[in-house]
Enzyme design. Structure first.
Site, PDB file in Angstrom:
ATOM      1  N   CYS A   1      35.994  36.024  36.662  1.00 43.98           N
ATOM      2  CA  CYS A   1      36.977  35.921  37.736  1.00 43.98           C
ATOM      3  C   CYS A   1      38.387  36.244  37.232  1.00 43.98           C
ATOM      4  CB  CYS A   1      36.811  34.563  38.419  1.00 43.98           C
ATOM      5  SG  CYS A   1      38.146  33.453  38.431  1.00 43.98           S
TER       6      CYS A   1
ATOM      7  N   TYR B   1      39.885  40.485  37.998  1.00 46.42           N
ATOM      8  CA  TYR B   1      41.065  40.660  38.850  1.00 46.42           C
ATOM      9  C   TYR B   1      42.200  41.352  38.103  1.00 46.42           C
ATOM     10  CZ  TYR B   1      39.627  38.392  43.170  1.00 46.42           C
ATOM     11  OH  TYR B   1      39.017  38.112  44.359  1.00 46.42           O
TER      12      TYR B   1
ATOM     13  N   TYR C   1      48.262  40.485  40.836  1.00 47.13           N
ATOM     14  CA  TYR C   1      47.186  40.616  39.857  1.00 47.13           C
ATOM     15  C   TYR C   1      47.460  41.691  38.808  1.00 47.13           C
ATOM     16  CZ  TYR C   1      44.731  37.086  42.400  1.00 47.13           C
ATOM     17  OH  TYR C   1      44.404  35.890  42.979  1.00 47.13           O
TER      18      TYR C   1
ATOM     19  N   GLU D   1      31.322  37.870  41.892  1.00 42.92           N
ATOM     20  CA  GLU D   1      32.607  38.528  42.156  1.00 42.92           C
ATOM     21  C   GLU D   1      32.386  39.734  43.061  1.00 42.92           C
ATOM     22  OE1 GLU D   1      35.818  37.844  41.595  1.00 42.92           O
ATOM     23  OE2 GLU D   1      35.316  35.910  40.739  1.00 42.92           O
TER      24      GLU D   1
HETATM   25  C1  VIB Z   1      36.967  35.138  44.171  1.00 40.80           C
HETATM   26  C2  VIB Z   1      38.141  35.204  43.248  1.00 40.80           C
HETATM   27  N1  VIB Z   1      37.943  35.564  41.970  1.00 40.80           N
HETATM   28  C3  VIB Z   1      38.998  35.655  41.129  1.00 40.80           C
HETATM   29  C4  VIB Z   1      40.277  35.373  41.551  1.00 40.80           C
HETATM   30  C5  VIB Z   1      41.436  35.529  40.611  1.00 40.80           C
HETATM   31  N2  VIB Z   1      42.098  34.306  40.206  1.00 40.80           N
HETATM   32  C6  VIB Z   1      42.928  33.611  40.970  1.00 40.80           C
HETATM   33  S1  VIB Z   1      43.549  32.224  40.160  1.00 40.80           S
HETATM   34  C7  VIB Z   1      42.733  32.569  38.768  1.00 40.80           C
HETATM   35  C8  VIB Z   1      42.807  31.762  37.519  1.00 40.80           C
HETATM   36  C9  VIB Z   1      44.159  31.591  36.966  1.00 40.80           C
HETATM   37  O1  VIB Z   1      44.936  30.737  37.704  1.00 40.80           O
HETATM   38  C10 VIB Z   1      42.004  33.720  38.969  1.00 40.80           C
HETATM   39  C11 VIB Z   1      41.228  34.264  37.931  1.00 40.80           C
HETATM   40  C12 VIB Z   1      40.446  35.007  42.899  1.00 40.80           C
HETATM   41  N3  VIB Z   1      41.663  34.732  43.421  1.00 40.80           N
HETATM   42  N4  VIB Z   1      39.365  34.931  43.724  1.00 40.80           N
END
Ligand code: VIB
Length: 236
Positions: free
Chosen positions: A147, A151, A177, A218
């Site tokens: 995740c 991103y 991102y 994902e």
């Molecule tokens: C489905 C989904 N997957 C990854 C993210 C990305 N992301 C958002 S916050 C965070 C961790 C660091 O705070 C990450 C990896 C997302 N928004 N939604």
């Protein structure tokens, strides 16, 4: 299809590089997913974006718990501190999403919080929670790694296609991102995982399974928002 063999940086020969190489074809399928392409070029219908943001806010609530559990699973103060920081950053991003988009979508915060999890979001967050319940710290980090990592790669990919114009409807999302501070999260998770994981093959196989499942979810998360996925059978 985008060939990621030379683009996605995990230090060659490391555990994280092995995990990535095994899931590379799943990752490549994300860059040309219709939701991702439409998000990047700004043609994504508003309805799909709203669906995505509402679901993502609920996802981030759960992700916060996973990072908090990572702090509990650790004995190293520096790792505990970083995990607490990630939990805090994630819940803050989530709150900001609520506040910004509630205004923009004309919803109250209570309405946003009442959004039921769509099937894929439910399944993905249950996968993460089951790793927390049964897993070690390397397993917890592995579950969250796709995740954070994907991103950052998608953000960089969009920017590599050209800076989004000022009137791009999803410019804020892309800039969030593509920001180098976001990539740092993935780098820290990879460095830590490479350092703390025992080198036996049984451990590798378990981490590989977790990493592949999170990578698939994902992809499925984009698909969920593209198809406005609903529970079946529908009941009125
Ligand atoms: C489905 C989904 N997957 C990854 C993210 C990305 N992301 C958002 S916050 C965070 C961790 C660091 O705070 C990450 C990896 C997302 N928004 N939604």
């Amino acid at each position: 299809m985008l060939d990621l063999s030379k683009r996605v940086g995990a230090e060659p020969g490391t555990l994280c590089d092995r995990l990535f190489q095994n899931s590379r074809s799943i990752w490549e399928r994300q860059f040309d997913h219709p939701f991702v392409e439409a998000l990047g070029n700004g043609s994504l219908p508003r309805e799909n974006f709203e669906f995505y943001i509402l679901q993502d806010a609920r996802f981030l609530e759960q992700l916060t718990k996973i990072f908090a559990a990572g702090a509990i699973a650790s004995d190293e103060p520096a790792v505990m501190e970083k995990m607490c920081q990630l939990a805090l950053d994630t819940i803050r991003v989530e709150r900001e999403l609520h506040e910004t988009f509630a205004r923009e979508f004309g919803l109250t915060i209570a309405q946003m919080e009442a959004t039921p999890l769509a099937p894929t979001n439910y399944a993905y967050t249950r996968h993460l929670l089951s790793v927390v319940n049964n897993g070690t710290l390397p397993e917890i980090i592995t579950a969250t790694l796709p995740c954070a990592w994907i991103y950052a790669e998608i953000g960089k990919h969009f920017v590599s296609l050209g800076d989004p114009p000022a009137d791009h409807p999803y410019r804020n999302w892309i800039q969030t991102y593509a920001d180098p501070s976001f990539e740092e999260v993935g780098t820290w998770l990879r460095t830590t995982l490479n350092r703390i994981t025992p080198e036996d093959e049984k451990t590798f196989r378990r981490l590989d399974e977790i990493f592949t499942i999170s990578s698939r979810y994902e992809w499925m998360f984009w698909e969920m928002a593209w198809t406005l996925e609903a529970w079946k059978p529908q009941i009125s």
